[in-house]
Scaffold this active site. Structure first.
Site, PDB file in Angstrom:
ATOM      1  N   ASP A  52      -6.522  -7.188  -8.730  1.00  0.00           N
ATOM      2  CA  ASP A  52      -7.587  -7.429  -9.686  1.00  0.00           C
ATOM      3  C   ASP A  52      -7.124  -7.150 -11.109  1.00  0.00           C
ATOM      4  O   ASP A  52      -6.060  -6.563 -11.338  1.00  0.00           O
ATOM      5  CB  ASP A  52      -8.800  -6.545  -9.369  1.00  0.00           C
ATOM      6  CG  ASP A  52      -9.500  -6.953  -8.085  1.00  0.00           C
ATOM      7  OD1 ASP A  52      -9.356  -8.118  -7.673  1.00  0.00           O
ATOM      8  OD2 ASP A  52     -10.193  -6.099  -7.497  1.00  0.00           O
ATOM      9  N   TYR A 109      -0.471   0.891  -0.945  1.00  0.00           N
ATOM     10  CA  TYR A 109      -1.086   1.146  -2.243  1.00  0.00           C
ATOM     11  C   TYR A 109      -1.128   2.641  -2.524  1.00  0.00           C
ATOM     12  O   TYR A 109      -1.145   3.467  -1.605  1.00  0.00           O
ATOM     13  CB  TYR A 109      -2.531   0.630  -2.269  1.00  0.00           C
ATOM     14  CG  TYR A 109      -2.682  -0.863  -2.432  1.00  0.00           C
ATOM     15  CD1 TYR A 109      -2.841  -1.430  -3.704  1.00  0.00           C
ATOM     16  CD2 TYR A 109      -2.689  -1.710  -1.333  1.00  0.00           C
ATOM     17  CE1 TYR A 109      -3.004  -2.794  -3.860  1.00  0.00           C
ATOM     18  CE2 TYR A 109      -2.844  -3.080  -1.479  1.00  0.00           C
ATOM     19  CZ  TYR A 109      -3.007  -3.616  -2.751  1.00  0.00           C
ATOM     20  OH  TYR A 109      -3.162  -4.978  -2.900  1.00  0.00           O
TER      21      TYR A 109
END
EC number: 5.4.99.12
Length: 249
Positions: A52, A109
């Protein structure tokens, strides 16, 4: 036609996300423009993992087909004209059927949080000046690792066929005023890591209980999950493949 994987890293602060968007500067559009300058040809890219706006990557990949021998000089020239916050780290020649997205077996992540003001982490971490119960955070992370369905932690209008994810790692790491959430899985849903972080922070502040969190993990609606963790703390650290990548540049 030869197929190449391109490995890259980027700081996402100034970009409107990873994938090409109309009337927006993204990671993909910036690289495709630079490739056109270097090679005098349009080269469409296929990404391994979308991030994003404001999210960073220490490692991500594109693949592309191009009837040209990529050299270290090409990589140097490409980096020379790209923005300073995007770096091409390697090119790999792969088999024509190998796919940057579909062949990835895991993605890793991390989400960085700091609880003392630090100007050097402003764009690469989440300033969260609140006391948290670290044991509660760790217990919540262990519960995530034993879960498989993450419907409650996916943003609405996620166009996916399944909300199941195989979590391979889920833990908090603490280093004084800086702590981070580490998570690896075969796939992630849109908004999932930030929603997990924001909701676990509620557990850590004892705004909700571990029982509440467990119930949410088994929920099939996202009305109760917290999506408030901002993008700048999130990093895509690694994308793993079941085959060896040998750099050509």
């Amino acid at each position: 036609m030869p197929r190449y994987f391109m490995e890259l890293a980027y700081k996402g602060t100034q970009f409107s996300g990873f994938q090409v968007q109309e009337n927006a500067i993204t990671i993909q559009s910036s690289i495709e423009q630079a490739l056109q300058v270097i090679f005098k040809a349009a080269i469409p890219l296929t990404g391994s993992s979308r991030t994003d706006a404001g999210v960073h990557a220490m490692q991500n990949f594109f693949h592309f087909d191009f009837d040209y021998i990529i050299t270290p000089k090409n990589k140097y020239n490409l980096n020379a004209i790209l923005p300073a916050d995007i770096a091409i780290t390697a090119f790999y020649k792969v088999e024509p059927q190998q796919h940057a997205r579909f062949d990835a077996v895991s993605r890793h992540y991390k989400y960085v949080i700091y609880n003392q003001k630090n100007p050097f982490l402003e764009q690469t971490g989440y300033y969260y000046p609140f006391a948290v119960n670290t044991q509660l955070l760790q217990t919540a992370a262990q519960m995530v690792q034993h879960n498989t369905n993450f419907t409650a932690f996916a943003k609405r209008n996620s166009q996916v066929k399944t909300f199941n994810c195989q979590i391979m790692q889920s833990q908090w790491m603490f280093n004084g005023p800086v702590f981070e959430y580490q998570v690896a899985a075969n796939r992630f849903l849109r908004g999932m890591v930030r929603a997990l972080v924001a909701t676990m922070l509620q557990v850590g502040r004892e705004a909700i209980t571990l029982n509440d969190f467990e119930a949410l993990l088994h929920n099939k609606h996202n009305k109760q999950a917290n999506f408030a963790a901002p993008p700048q703390g999130l990093f895509l650290q690694q994308v793993a493949y079941p085959f060896t990548l040998t750099p050509v540049a």
